[in-house]
Enzyme design. Structure first.
Site, PDB file in Angstrom:
ATOM      1  N   LYS A   1      37.812  49.634  38.776  1.00 30.03           N
ATOM      2  CA  LYS A   1      38.730  50.596  39.578  1.00 30.03           C
ATOM      3  C   LYS A   1      39.943  50.741  39.068  1.00 30.03           C
ATOM      4  O   LYS A   1      40.364  51.716  39.039  1.00 30.03           O
ATOM      5  CB  LYS A   1      38.869  49.788  40.929  1.00 30.03           C
ATOM      6  CG  LYS A   1      37.482  49.854  41.738  1.00 30.03           C
ATOM      7  CD  LYS A   1      37.089  51.242  42.174  1.00 30.03           C
ATOM      8  CE  LYS A   1      35.952  50.932  43.154  1.00 30.03           C
ATOM      9  NZ  LYS A   1      35.741  52.277  43.831  1.00 30.03           N
TER      10      LYS A   1
ATOM     11  N   TYR B   1      34.789  44.396  38.978  1.00 28.50           N
ATOM     12  CA  TYR B   1      34.934  45.469  39.945  1.00 28.50           C
ATOM     13  C   TYR B   1      36.400  46.036  39.750  1.00 28.50           C
ATOM     14  O   TYR B   1      36.580  47.145  39.562  1.00 28.50           O
ATOM     15  CB  TYR B   1      34.412  45.067  41.405  1.00 28.50           C
ATOM     16  CG  TYR B   1      35.023  45.906  42.574  1.00 28.50           C
ATOM     17  CD1 TYR B   1      34.054  47.039  42.676  1.00 28.50           C
ATOM     18  CD2 TYR B   1      35.890  45.546  43.120  1.00 28.50           C
ATOM     19  CE1 TYR B   1      34.357  47.996  43.797  1.00 28.50           C
ATOM     20  CE2 TYR B   1      36.402  46.418  44.326  1.00 28.50           C
ATOM     21  CZ  TYR B   1      35.537  47.740  44.509  1.00 28.50           C
ATOM     22  OH  TYR B   1      35.792  48.552  45.450  1.00 28.50           O
TER      23      TYR B   1
ATOM     24  N   SER C   1      40.521  51.764  45.119  1.00 26.55           N
ATOM     25  CA  SER C   1      40.644  50.528  46.006  1.00 26.55           C
ATOM     26  C   SER C   1      41.814  49.744  45.788  1.00 26.55           C
ATOM     27  O   SER C   1      42.557  50.044  44.637  1.00 26.55           O
ATOM     28  CB  SER C   1      39.511  49.727  45.726  1.00 26.55           C
ATOM     29  OG  SER C   1      39.659  48.240  46.258  1.00 26.55           O
TER      30      SER C   1
END
Ligand SMILES: NC(=O)c1ccc[n+]([C@@H]2O[C@H](COP(=O)([O-])OP(=O)(O)OC[C@H]3O[C@@H](n4cnc5c(N)ncnc54)[C@H](O)[C@@H]3O)[C@@H](O)[C@H]2O)c1
Length: 336
Positions: free
Chosen positions: A203, A199, A186
């Site tokens: 990532k 998050y 991402s």
């Protein structure tokens, strides 16, 4: 200082013009590969692709397009009925037979079950050509309000779950001397994102994993590790996001027009796979510029990000989708 500022503005303006000119929705190597590189239909035909997170969102569209390319598929996520629905559509949209698509329920968090899942795939297809690590969940909550349980779950799902499966499958690939591991990362694996610190951390961890493996296994020409980094894409990711506490859902908007169409993102991921691009950035404009500016003008970019970041936080605090900033649409709040 003035000179530095105006040089920075000139560089940003220059990049905007270049990207406008070519209407890019992927980094320049990806756009080159789309125009002149190998087509997914020829490069991926017949390959055995194990896809996680196949029950919805980006994974569902990846499944359809891989089926259309003639790939044999293993469809994994937790929801078997949803996987059966995706399998049915894969068969309708391709020449694949029922045996060419294996539905294999898998929980990324249940790492003890992953070896048995791999054995099921090997019994059925005899090998895995491509492991497409797509399953994952995002986050919508302020760091200071978020329980450690949520941050741990994000890490265990997005990072440890992916590591577990990748390690098992890679060992088998290395023995055979052939295989590709793709990680759907991402922009959050490159840049910081407010309301998604856990998050982002998971990532960024995946980015470190891929960067290292690309070098550690780089001398084995048959093994490829690809990292794909999309910006915002239409999917269920906000509906499914973690919040402050486990089991509580985030406010989300039905209107996702400002995000990239799911099918286009899946198409660009297939182009990256067909051309073995080690890292790709995928997003509609103007957001595609964000990771470039983040990399080349880190201090300026963080200063600019404060404005958008503050608005997202205000939105969430008022019970709106954080991105209501972009959509100005009605938002729903759901709770479990
Ligand atoms: N949508 C975006 O804006 C966006 C942007 C960048 C990266 N991504 C990444 O793309 C990937 C797919 O996300 P999406 O946008 O399609 O979201 P989504 O919520 O629509 O799909 C996520 C998929 O992961 C599966 N999943 C969730 N928890 C799981 C678990 N414990 N075990 C197995 N499977 C599980 C879900 O069942 C679903 O199939 C994710 O890795 C996400 O981080 C999404």
């Amino acid at each position: 200082m003035d000179l530095l500022f105006w040089t920075a503005v000139a560089i940003v303006a220059f990049l905007v013009q270049i990207f406008r000119l070519i209407r890019a929705d992927g980094d320049l190597s990806l756009m080159w590969a789309e125009a002149f590189g190998a087509s997914p239909a020829s490069a991926l035909q017949g390959k055995v692709v194990w896809l996680t997170g196949a029950s919805g969102g980006i994974g569902e569209h990846l499944a359809y397009q891989l089926a259309e390319c003639g790939c044999r598929l293993v469809l994994s996520s937790r929801k078997e009925d949803e996987l059966e629905r995706v399998k049915k559509t894969c068969l309708e949209r391709s020449n694949l037979s029922c045996a060419n698509v294996l539905v294999l329920p898998l929980d990324l968090l249940d790492v003890d079950s992953h070896e048995e899942c791999l054995q099921s795939v090997l019994r059925h297809f005899g090998k895995v050509d491509v492991l497409l690590n797509n399953g994952g969940r995002s986050q919508r909550s302020l760091f200071l309000d978020t329980s450690l349980a949520v941050i741990r779950s994000l890490m265990e799902l997005n990072y440890i779950g992916t590591v577990s499966l990748t390690q098992l499958v890679l060992r088998e690939m290395v023995q055979r001397g052939h295989g590709t591991v793709v990680v759907v990362n991402s922009f959050a694996g490159i840049c910081g994102v407010p309301l998604a610190s856990g998050y982002c951390a998971s990532k960024h961890a995946l980015m470190g994993l891929c960067n290292s493996l690309q070098i550690e296994l780089g001398h084995q020409s048959g093994i490829k590790i690809l990292s794909v980094c999309p910006g915002p894409v239409q999917s269920n990711i906000v509906k499914n996001a973690f919040t402050e506490e486990l089991g509580k859902l985030a406010p989300y908007s039905e209107n996702e027009e400002h995000k990239m169409a799911t099918a286009r993102c899946a198409r660009l991921i297939l182009i990256a796979m067909a051309n073995n691009l080690l890292e790709t950035w995928i997003s509609s404009q103007p957001l595609l510029l964000y990771p470039y500016i983040w990399q080349y003008l880190p201090s300026l970019c963080r200063a600019l990000s404060l404005m958008v970041g503050r608005r997202r936080i205000e939105n969430l605090r008022s019970g709106l989708d954080a991105d209501a900033y972009f959509t100005r649409s009605t938002c729903k709040t759901k709770s479990t």
